[in-house]
Write an enzyme that holds these catalytic residues in place. Structure first.
Site, PDB file in Angstrom:
ATOM      1  N   SER A 105     -10.379   0.144   7.099  1.00  0.00           N
ATOM      2  CA  SER A 105      -9.736   0.132   5.780  1.00  0.00           C
ATOM      3  C   SER A 105      -9.059  -1.154   5.342  1.00  0.00           C
ATOM      4  O   SER A 105      -8.631  -1.263   4.202  1.00  0.00           O
ATOM      5  CB  SER A 105      -8.701   1.248   5.703  1.00  0.00           C
ATOM      6  OG  SER A 105      -9.354   2.455   5.420  1.00  0.00           O
ATOM      7  N   SER A 164      -9.903   2.201   2.791  1.00  0.00           N
ATOM      8  CA  SER A 164      -8.973   2.869   1.909  1.00  0.00           C
ATOM      9  C   SER A 164      -7.980   1.938   1.215  1.00  0.00           C
ATOM     10  O   SER A 164      -7.354   2.366   0.246  1.00  0.00           O
ATOM     11  CB  SER A 164      -8.194   3.903   2.725  1.00  0.00           C
ATOM     12  OG  SER A 164      -7.369   3.257   3.681  1.00  0.00           O
ATOM     13  N   LYS A 189       0.856  -1.197   0.000  1.00  0.00           N
ATOM     14  CA  LYS A 189       0.000   0.000   0.000  1.00  0.00           C
ATOM     15  C   LYS A 189       0.889   1.244   0.000  1.00  0.00           C
ATOM     16  O   LYS A 189       1.917   1.267   0.680  1.00  0.00           O
ATOM     17  CB  LYS A 189      -0.893  -0.041   1.258  1.00  0.00           C
ATOM     18  CG  LYS A 189      -1.915   1.077   1.333  1.00  0.00           C
ATOM     19  CD  LYS A 189      -2.821   0.932   2.573  1.00  0.00           C
ATOM     20  CE  LYS A 189      -3.884   2.026   2.614  1.00  0.00           C
ATOM     21  NZ  LYS A 189      -4.789   1.926   3.771  1.00  0.00           N
TER      22      LYS A 189
HETATM   23  N1  GLN Z   1     -13.411   4.921   6.040  1.00  0.00           N
HETATM   24  C1  GLN Z   1     -12.834   5.395   7.259  1.00  0.00           C
HETATM   25  C2  GLN Z   1     -12.367   6.826   7.086  1.00  0.00           C
HETATM   26  O1  GLN Z   1     -12.469   7.329   6.011  1.00  0.00           O
HETATM   27  C3  GLN Z   1     -11.704   4.510   7.700  1.00  0.00           C
HETATM   28  C4  GLN Z   1     -10.496   4.663   6.888  1.00  0.00           C
HETATM   29  C5  GLN Z   1      -9.353   3.832   7.352  1.00  0.00           C
HETATM   30  O2  GLN Z   1      -9.540   2.846   8.063  1.00  0.00           O
HETATM   31  N2  GLN Z   1      -8.168   4.253   6.981  1.00  0.00           N
HETATM   32  O3  GLN Z   1     -11.913   7.433   8.014  1.00  0.00           O
END
Ligand code: GLN
Length: 491
Positions: free
Chosen positions: A182, A158, A78
């Site tokens: 995410s 994400s 990532k």
């Molecule tokens: N969807 C959540 C956010 O936008 C979690 C994102 C994540 O876990 N990095 O904050």
């Protein structure tokens, strides 16, 4: 030879050890698959030269019998993980062409154990999002499609690039990060296994920070066993991260196939939402039945503060993000937009370098931390967080071994379908996952079935602190019962 890209990590490990193929052959097969799948936009940087050099070096080691636990296994990383001499952007324009002179602890442990880096994977900008649509490199496409439809679906976020690449057989496994869901939500959207370890299990050093008290790294893979193999290499104490915990890393793979007999599995009643799709309800009961058939005892539990988790998360996470992202000022990293004076330069750089969602978070975070609002928002949210954590502790104190919930409230949705007018629509994706980050607990998402349109759905298991092993044992029971899901190739 069978298609090398369809092997699991465990199978490839055996094939490499028995010299059925080399890491270079395995790596080349994946590089070719990546090239053929560029339309998915999962990889934002391919590093074929580095991959081949790493594969050749590890082949020599394997020949001498010196390969580590991940010897020769090609992985995707990532773009939130700093990789030395390889561009790392967090998929934000503001990092521009930042090339770190250092390697994150988690990735350095993967290379120490012999893994091969194929390239960097797309993600939501600074990991803020649930659909991979906030990336400055554009959205990632899910290899899964609704039956009889060509509509492009999101892979979740994400870690959308990680999930899509693993599901589309472009890499054998991938690193990911999870602040509110995410790792687990994209895993559920792509029929992959995603593990969010206990806070402190993996070092955060060298990972672009989003919300430091919630961020954790973890693997996305195609089976529980593969996820267990990867986590063993990723986890471990690191003095460079003061929140990293000094507890020995167990052999997670040994937990695969272990009996779950007598385990008490909690079914939290607050996770049964109004208007929850019948398919999700059905999946959840099926999962419970599989665990019961394997000898576990199912009990109803209560996590009364669940409904406050998402609102509290959207105070704590932006607050931490606003201070973490203060470092992107046009002076130290990447992008700089010239201005009349230094303030003007800061403002122009940040306005043009951050995307809309990131700007929204920075503004919310700054607001909830500002004098006069701090007590009403930030402090209050921290108190709610303590109550959420206590809900879980009370449950575990009553002898509950782990908790079973759906991973997401729906299957994957279309690119551009959600969150355009109302960001909350997107935030609701994490309704079942944020509590776990707020409480610092480990969670795993495991593929468990499909919806009526043929899209994968996942179940989540939540464990006691540092008891990832139990999650792997339970996850394996679900995997054995539900079977494997592979996206039909169309790209
Ligand atoms: N969807 C959540 C956010 O936008 C979690 C994102 C994540 O876990 N990095 O904050």
């Amino acid at each position: 030879m069978t298609d090398l890209t369809s092997l699991t990590i465990a199978e490839a490990r055996d094939g490499l050890a028995s010299k059925s193929f080399t890491s270079l052959e395995l790596t080349d097969a994946h590089l070719a698959a990546m090239e053929a799948a560029r339309s998915l936009n999962a990889f934002i940087l391919e590093t074929p030269d580095k991959a081949r050099a790493m594969a050749r070096a590890v082949d020599e080691k394997i020949a001498k019998g010196e390969g580590g636990p991940l010897a020769g296994i090609p992985l995707g990383i990532k773009d939130l993980f700093a990789t030395r001499d390889v561009r790392t952007t967090a998929c934000s324009k503001i990092l521009g062409n930042f090339v770190p002179p250092y390697e994150s602890t988690v990735t350095s442990q993967l290379w120490r154990d012999g893994a091969v880096m194929l390239g960097k994977l797309n993600n939501d900008e600074f990991a803020m999002g649930s659909s991979n649509e906030t990336s400055c490199f554009g959205p990632v496409v899910n290899p899964w499609r609704r039956e009889g439809s060509n509509t492009a679906l999101v892979p979740g976020g994400s870690s959308g690039g990680s999930a899509s690449a693993v599901a589309a057989l472009l890499c054998m496994g991938a690193t990911a990060t999870d602040t509110g869901g995410s790792i687990r939500q994209p895993a559920a959207f792509t029929a992959t296994v995603g593990v969010k370890p206990t806070y402190g299990r993996c070092s955060r050093w060298g990972i672009v920070a989003f919300a430091s008290s919630l961020d954790q790294a973890g693997p996305i893979a195609r089976s529980n066993r593969d996820a267990a193999i990867l986590l063993r290499s990723m986890a471990g104490h690191d003095p460079k991260d003061t929140t990293s915990v000094d507890i020995a890393v167990p052999d997670y793979e040994a937990a695969i196939g272990k009996s779950v007999k007598g385990m008490k599995i909690g079914i939290p009643k607050e996770y049964r939402l109004d208007g929850m799709p019948a398919e999700i309800e059905k999946l959840w009961s099926e999962g419970a039945a599989w665990l019961k058939a394997a000898g576990a005892e199912l009990v109803e539990v209560s996590l009364p503060h669940t409904k406050y988790a998402l609102p509290a998360y959207y105070i704590v996470a932006p607050a931490e993000a606003s201070s973490n992202l203060a470092r992107y000022d046009g002076v130290r990293y990447g992008l700089r937009e010239p201005g009349r004076n230094i303030i003007d330069m800061y403002e122009k750089t940040r306005a043009s370098g951050f995307g809309a969602e990131v700007r929204r978070r920075v503004m919310i975070g700054t607001y909830v931390l500002s004098a006069g609002y701090y007590d009403a928002y930030y402090l209050r949210a921290q108190k709610v967080r303590t109550l959420i954590k206590k809900d879980f502790e009370d449950c575990f104190a009553k002898g509950v071994t782990a908790i079973l919930t759906p991973a997401t409230p729906s299957a994957a949705f279309g690119v551009g379908e959600k969150g355009g007018a109302d960001p909350i629509e997107m935030y609701l994706n994490d309704i079942f996952t944020v509590t776990v980050n707020m409480a610092g607990l480990p969670g795993i998402a495991v593929p468990a079935g499909k919806d009526a349109q043929g899209l994968p759905l996942g179940l989540q298991l939540i464990g006691r602190p540092f008891d990832e092993e139990t999650l792997f044992s339970l996850g394996e029971v679900i995997e054995q019962a539900a079977g494997h899901f592979t996206a039909p190739k169309w790209w």
